[in-house]
Design an enzyme around this catalytic site. Structure first.
Site, PDB file in Angstrom:
ATOM      1  N   PHE A   1       4.220  -1.709   3.055  1.00 18.06           N
ATOM      2  CA  PHE A   1       3.686  -0.349   3.192  1.00 18.06           C
ATOM      3  C   PHE A   1       4.789   0.651   2.876  1.00 18.06           C
ATOM      4  O   PHE A   1       5.829   0.688   3.542  1.00 18.06           O
ATOM      5  CB  PHE A   1       3.163  -0.126   4.621  1.00 18.06           C
ATOM      6  CG  PHE A   1       2.078  -1.087   4.996  1.00 18.06           C
ATOM      7  CD1 PHE A   1       0.744  -0.775   4.780  1.00 18.06           C
ATOM      8  CD2 PHE A   1       2.393  -2.334   5.520  1.00 18.06           C
ATOM      9  CE1 PHE A   1      -0.251  -1.685   5.094  1.00 18.06           C
ATOM     10  CE2 PHE A   1       1.410  -3.250   5.834  1.00 18.06           C
ATOM     11  CZ  PHE A   1       0.076  -2.927   5.619  1.00 18.06           C
ATOM     12  N   LYS A   2       4.558   1.451   1.850  1.00 17.26           N
ATOM     13  CA  LYS A   2       5.480   2.532   1.494  1.00 17.26           C
ATOM     14  C   LYS A   2       4.924   3.813   2.113  1.00 17.26           C
ATOM     15  O   LYS A   2       3.913   4.349   1.657  1.00 17.26           O
ATOM     16  CB  LYS A   2       5.598   2.659  -0.019  1.00 17.26           C
ATOM     17  CG  LYS A   2       6.561   3.745  -0.483  1.00 17.26           C
ATOM     18  CD  LYS A   2       6.501   3.887  -1.993  1.00 17.26           C
ATOM     19  CE  LYS A   2       7.405   4.991  -2.493  1.00 17.26           C
ATOM     20  NZ  LYS A   2       7.229   5.229  -3.951  1.00 17.26           N
ATOM     21  N   ILE A   3       5.600   4.282   3.150  1.00 21.73           N
ATOM     22  CA  ILE A   3       5.111   5.432   3.911  1.00 21.73           C
ATOM     23  C   ILE A   3       5.888   6.668   3.494  1.00 21.73           C
ATOM     24  O   ILE A   3       7.100   6.764   3.705  1.00 21.73           O
ATOM     25  CB  ILE A   3       5.259   5.189   5.429  1.00 21.73           C
ATOM     26  CG1 ILE A   3       4.581   3.868   5.832  1.00 21.73           C
ATOM     27  CG2 ILE A   3       4.685   6.365   6.206  1.00 21.73           C
ATOM     28  CD1 ILE A   3       3.093   3.806   5.571  1.00 21.73           C
TER      29      ILE A   3
ATOM     30  N   ASP B   1       1.240   4.906   0.752  1.00 15.79           N
ATOM     31  CA  ASP B   1       0.611   5.917   1.597  1.00 15.79           C
ATOM     32  C   ASP B   1       1.305   7.240   1.316  1.00 15.79           C
ATOM     33  O   ASP B   1       2.359   7.539   1.880  1.00 15.79           O
ATOM     34  CB  ASP B   1       0.763   5.503   3.066  1.00 15.79           C
ATOM     35  CG  ASP B   1       0.118   6.483   4.031  1.00 15.79           C
ATOM     36  OD1 ASP B   1      -0.719   7.291   3.594  1.00 15.79           O
ATOM     37  OD2 ASP B   1       0.483   6.439   5.222  1.00 15.79           O
TER      38      ASP B   1
ATOM     39  N   ILE C   1       0.853  -1.183   0.000  1.00 16.43           N
ATOM     40  CA  ILE C   1       0.000   0.000   0.000  1.00 16.43           C
ATOM     41  C   ILE C   1       0.889   1.233   0.000  1.00 16.43           C
ATOM     42  O   ILE C   1       1.756   1.381   0.868  1.00 16.43           O
ATOM     43  CB  ILE C   1      -0.944   0.002   1.212  1.00 16.43           C
ATOM     44  CG1 ILE C   1      -1.925  -1.170   1.131  1.00 16.43           C
ATOM     45  CG2 ILE C   1      -1.704   1.328   1.285  1.00 16.43           C
ATOM     46  CD1 ILE C   1      -2.918  -1.241   2.277  1.00 16.43           C
TER      47      ILE C   1
END
Length: 308
Positions: free
Chosen positions: A169-171, A143, A141
């Protein structure tokens, strides 16, 4: 990729899309670009992302690029394919096709359109559940502020726990490190890959927070490896020193030349013939380009000598 390759860690830069002077796809230049990025130490690659100018590509061009790049990589490194689409059915179909062609993972943003069309939390959960049901490979995901969708750490952790393939998760939102810490705290073992993004501008803080991967621009994977490799090996001091050396170039990419950066560096190094972005995007100012190259030459990255 074999399941034993997981969890994916390290540097997975975004592959730029290479065009000719007339704006057509340059597939020969595209494969040279990919070969350089692998030789520069990329642990994996990501294609068709925002930094790949995915929003100026036709569906037929996306398909051609997937086939060309995944076929050319031929399993040398895992490849993440961005399959974001507002339509659940379209995103699921794109994701299935990426898996069929050999993608190791798909990267997906929450559904959004324009400045105002968004989906409530229940719709976001259902969207990712249906995409997950369509494939057998992990979902990352993304973000990022560009979606205009707030994704709380609580929501992300819940989806990691409840949706089979949601695991990465790519924050890249403000205060990314704090969000990574909270996500890891809430999600535990369900968070297979807490990753950094935004061209590594917050990489050191994100590594301190528990990030195990970085999705950066594609121009200097060898430089990002100098930061992340020692950190993951337990040598934070070496990582801090490397981050200090590479930060001027990282900053120039993040704040000045953006998605044109990798192509400017690749053209300067003779890897590709044309560094133009596709209309209606505009090329950076010549002074910004010169500043980028000045920052790069001080570091001697492989991109400036790989094709010489």
């Amino acid at each position: 990729m074999a399941p034993s390759a997981r969890p994916y860690r390290g540097v997975f830069p975004v592959v730029p899309t290479i065009f000719t002077e007339t704006g057509d796809l340059d597939l020969a230049g595209q494969t040279r670009c990919v070969d350089f990025m692998i030789d520069a130490g990329s642990d994996g690659l990501c294609i068709l992302a925002n930094f790949s100018e995915q929003f100026v590509l036709t569906d037929a061009e996306r398909e051609l690029l997937m086939e060309t790049i995944l076929g050319h990589v031929a399993g040398r490194v895992p490849v993440i394919v961005t399959t974001t689409h507002f339509s659940t059915a379209a995103c699921a179909a794109r994701s299935r096709r990426a898996q069929e062609l050999g993608a190791a993972m798909v990267m997906v943003m929450p559904p959004y359109h324009g400045a105002t069309i968004r989906v409530p939390e229940a719709g976001i959960v259902a969207f990712f559940q249906r995409v997950s049901d369509a494939i057998d490979i992990p979902i990352m995901i993304q973000d990022a502020p560009v979606s205009g969708t707030a994704l709380s750490a609580e929501l992300l952790a819940r989806m990691a726990r409840e949706i089979a393939n949601v695991a990465y998760f790519k924050i890249e939102v403000p205060q990314a490190a704090a969000k990574l810490r909270r996500l890891i705290e809430l999600g535990g073992d369900a968070i297979e890959g807490p990753w950094d993004g935004e061209e590594a501008i917050t990489l050191l803080a994100d590594l301190d927070a528990g990030a195990t991967g970085a999705m950066t621009g594609g121009g200097y994977p060898d430089g990002i490896r100098q930061i992340i490799d020692p950190f993951l090996a337990g040598d934070r001091e070496a990582a801090v020193a490397a981050y200090g050396r590479w930060l001027p170039l990282i900053n120039h990419e993040n704040r000045q030349c953006g998605l044109a950066t990798a192509k400017i560096l690749m053209k300067e190094g003779g890897i590709i013939a044309c560094d133009a972005v596709r209309h209606p995007l505009a090329d950076p100012h010549p002074a910004s380009r010169a500043g980028l190259l000045d920052a790069a030459r001080r570091l001697d990255p492989l991109v400036l000598r790989w094709a010489r």
